[in-house]
Write a protein that holds these residues in place. Sequence first.
Motif, mmCIF file in Angstrom:
data_model
loop_
_atom_site.group_PDB
_atom_site.id
_atom_site.type_symbol
_atom_site.label_atom_id
_atom_site.label_comp_id
_atom_site.label_asym_id
_atom_site.label_seq_id
_atom_site.Cartn_x
_atom_site.Cartn_y
_atom_site.Cartn_z
ATOM 1 N N GLY A 1 66.980 -73.558 21.271
ATOM 2 C CA GLY A 1 65.800 -73.929 20.857
ATOM 3 C C GLY A 1 64.969 -72.404 21.220
ATOM 4 O O GLY A 1 65.336 -71.467 20.689
ATOM 5 N N SER B 1 73.963 -75.418 18.970
ATOM 6 C CA SER B 1 73.391 -76.684 18.702
ATOM 7 C C SER B 1 72.040 -76.836 18.633
ATOM 8 O O SER B 1 71.308 -76.305 19.052
ATOM 9 N N LEU C 1 73.845 -81.466 17.389
ATOM 10 C CA LEU C 1 74.193 -82.421 18.535
ATOM 11 C C LEU C 1 73.005 -82.976 18.854
ATOM 12 O O LEU C 1 72.032 -82.368 19.399
ATOM 13 N N LYS C 2 72.562 -84.289 18.868
ATOM 14 C CA LYS C 2 71.402 -84.818 19.252
ATOM 15 C C LYS C 2 71.511 -86.129 20.213
ATOM 16 O O LYS C 2 70.194 -86.631 20.612
ATOM 17 N N ARG D 1 63.072 -83.473 29.106
ATOM 18 C CA ARG D 1 62.198 -84.056 28.453
ATOM 19 C C ARG D 1 62.282 -85.716 28.844
ATOM 20 O O ARG D 1 62.475 -86.483 27.932
ATOM 21 N N TYR E 1 68.644 -90.177 30.818
ATOM 22 C CA TYR E 1 69.482 -89.434 29.717
ATOM 23 C C TYR E 1 69.884 -88.107 30.147
ATOM 24 O O TYR E 1 71.128 -87.827 29.765
ATOM 25 N N LEU F 1 73.667 -87.208 29.555
ATOM 26 C CA LEU F 1 73.986 -86.234 28.740
ATOM 27 C C LEU F 1 75.456 -85.149 29.497
ATOM 28 O O LEU F 1 76.039 -84.734 28.846
ATOM 29 N N SER G 1 65.197 -74.960 36.492
ATOM 30 C CA SER G 1 63.761 -74.695 36.590
ATOM 31 C C SER G 1 63.134 -74.611 37.748
ATOM 32 O O SER G 1 63.648 -75.293 38.804
ATOM 33 N N LEU H 1 64.900 -71.119 36.230
ATOM 34 C CA LEU H 1 63.867 -70.232 35.497
ATOM 35 C C LEU H 1 62.500 -70.746 35.817
ATOM 36 O O LEU H 1 62.053 -71.640 36.086
HETATM 37 N N1 LIG Z 1 59.991 -74.126 28.591
HETATM 38 C C1 LIG Z 1 59.750 -73.772 30.122
HETATM 39 O O1 LIG Z 1 58.898 -73.272 30.560
HETATM 40 C C2 LIG Z 1 61.192 -73.817 30.985
HETATM 41 C C3 LIG Z 1 60.784 -73.464 32.600
HETATM 42 C C4 LIG Z 1 62.069 -73.462 33.206
HETATM 43 C C5 LIG Z 1 63.306 -73.837 32.638
HETATM 44 N N2 LIG Z 1 63.306 -73.983 31.453
HETATM 45 C C6 LIG Z 1 64.832 -74.421 30.829
HETATM 46 O O2 LIG Z 1 65.269 -73.571 29.745
HETATM 47 C C7 LIG Z 1 65.976 -74.117 29.002
HETATM 48 C C8 LIG Z 1 65.246 -73.991 27.327
HETATM 49 O O3 LIG Z 1 63.979 -74.188 27.437
HETATM 50 P P1 LIG Z 1 63.286 -74.383 25.820
HETATM 51 O O4 LIG Z 1 61.720 -74.010 26.266
HETATM 52 O O5 LIG Z 1 63.758 -73.194 25.213
HETATM 53 O O6 LIG Z 1 63.326 -75.576 25.309
HETATM 54 P P2 LIG Z 1 63.204 -76.084 23.700
HETATM 55 O O7 LIG Z 1 62.629 -74.852 22.769
HETATM 56 O O8 LIG Z 1 62.610 -77.480 23.881
HETATM 57 O O9 LIG Z 1 64.662 -76.020 23.120
HETATM 58 C C9 LIG Z 1 65.600 -77.398 23.563
HETATM 59 C C10 LIG Z 1 66.797 -77.083 22.684
HETATM 60 O O10 LIG Z 1 67.526 -78.478 23.087
HETATM 61 C C11 LIG Z 1 67.894 -79.093 21.934
HETATM 62 N N3 LIG Z 1 67.685 -80.733 22.311
HETATM 63 C C12 LIG Z 1 66.831 -81.125 22.784
HETATM 64 N N4 LIG Z 1 66.973 -82.612 22.939
HETATM 65 C C13 LIG Z 1 68.498 -82.747 22.944
HETATM 66 C C14 LIG Z 1 69.287 -83.558 23.410
HETATM 67 N N5 LIG Z 1 68.953 -84.824 23.609
HETATM 68 N N6 LIG Z 1 70.426 -83.432 22.942
HETATM 69 C C15 LIG Z 1 70.988 -82.327 22.686
HETATM 70 N N7 LIG Z 1 70.154 -81.179 22.497
HETATM 71 C C16 LIG Z 1 68.919 -81.418 22.662
HETATM 72 C C17 LIG Z 1 66.748 -78.703 21.057
HETATM 73 O O11 LIG Z 1 67.161 -79.157 19.750
HETATM 74 P P3 LIG Z 1 66.036 -78.811 18.375
HETATM 75 O O12 LIG Z 1 66.822 -77.357 18.152
HETATM 76 O O13 LIG Z 1 66.446 -79.717 17.520
HETATM 77 O O14 LIG Z 1 64.758 -78.596 18.755
HETATM 78 C C18 LIG Z 1 66.683 -77.200 21.161
HETATM 79 O O15 LIG Z 1 67.538 -76.649 20.568
HETATM 80 C C19 LIG Z 1 66.015 -75.692 29.136
HETATM 81 O O16 LIG Z 1 67.079 -75.779 29.831
HETATM 82 C C20 LIG Z 1 64.857 -75.815 29.954
HETATM 83 O O17 LIG Z 1 64.937 -76.941 31.036
HETATM 84 C C21 LIG Z 1 62.346 -74.182 30.515
#
Ligand SMILES: NC(=O)c1ccc[n+]([C@@H]2O[C@H](COP(=O)([O-])OP(=O)(O)OC[C@H]3O[C@@H](n4cnc5c(N)ncnc54)[C@H](OP(=O)(O)O)[C@@H]3O)[C@@H](O)[C@H]2O)c1
Length: 280
Positions: free
Chosen positions: A11, A31, A51-52, A78, A86, A90, A112, A159
């Motif tokens: 993502g 994925s 992978l969804k 999420r 979930y 997973l 996080s 993070l």
């Molecule tokens: N965002 C923040 O501020 C933050 C802060 C601290 C830690 N984090 C951590 O950093 C990591 C990356 O965050 P991000 O902001 O890059 O998240 P993101 O943009 O929402 O990307 C999430 C990815 O996971 C995939 N995904 C979502 N639901 C899924 C499911 N049920 N099964 C398999 N794959 C699934 C999404 O698919 P699609 O490609 O179809 O969208 C996407 O590729 C995560 O582990 C998050 O917890 C984020």
Amino acid sequence: MDKTISILGCGWLGLPLAVKLLEQGYSVNGSTTSFNKMQVFQEKGIRPFLLKDLDSISDVENADFWHCDILILSVPPRIKKYGSEYHSQLLAEVIRLVKRQKVTPKTLYFSSTSIYPSIDTVISESFVLNEFNNANEVLYQAERMLSKDLGKKLTILRLGGLLGYDRIPGKYFINKRNIPGGTRPVNYIHRDDAVNVTLAIIHREIWGNLFNAVAPLHPSRKEVFLQNASDFGFDPPSFDNGQSAFKIIDSQKLQKKLSYQFKYPDPLKFHYTANNDYIA
Ligand SMILES: NC(=O)c1ccc[n+]([C@@H]2O[C@H](COP(=O)([O-])OP(=O)(O)OC[C@H]3O[C@@H](n4cnc5c(N)ncnc54)[C@H](OP(=O)(O)O)[C@@H]3O)[C@@H](O)[C@H]2O)c1
């Protein structure tokens, strides 16, 4: 050298990370839950996997995804979308699949800093979390489960708020009135640093470890939002005068152990762009 890296969740963070790893000569499996993104991956040289859900993750068609030297878990829980169960379901499935490999891949889990409670002090990795004091039950259980099953093969990166490029924190508060918590220090990390820290862990082969990954400076939310408003011409928000609980997440362990220097140590000087930009 570990040659094949699978990224579950290519993502906002995972995709630029994949691109960087490709540039460095790794084979990357990525994925997504979105069929349309598969072609984008292919064009970039990432082997795409759809992978969804629990079924597709275990599907024999996708078995190759789990044949890797390093697995990066970049899927946020999420909870609003999937419910609170979930994420652990997973991860339980992920653990089952990696344990079936001849050699269990080294695994990096993106957790996080929201796991830490706001207790008005500085918090490092030595702060002991338990079932009563953690501030994010889903992540707390996820970390416990992965640590128990993967032990020294697992590194956890906690993070801070992931920002930079099109993710501009002040954008979400344009012209908002009486925002609480204006004096609270921020715990942010720029995406380029999140990518570079990940590369440092892989290059230095630091497994069986836990790191906070947060920019070393912690201006207040008010300072950051007003700076963004001034830089981008947003209508500035206003803040209430109340005080709210805070935390300052310390990332010195990461800076020392990985000899890591932040590209963007100051959230007041993060690099932003109008659109998402996959070059990290
Ligand atoms: N965002 C923040 O501020 C933050 C802060 C601290 C830690 N984090 C951590 O950093 C990591 C990356 O965050 P991000 O902001 O890059 O998240 P993101 O943009 O929402 O990307 C999430 C990815 O996971 C995939 N995904 C979502 N639901 C899924 C499911 N049920 N099964 C398999 N794959 C699934 C999404 O698919 P699609 O490609 O179809 O969208 C996407 O590729 C995560 O582990 C998050 O917890 C984020």
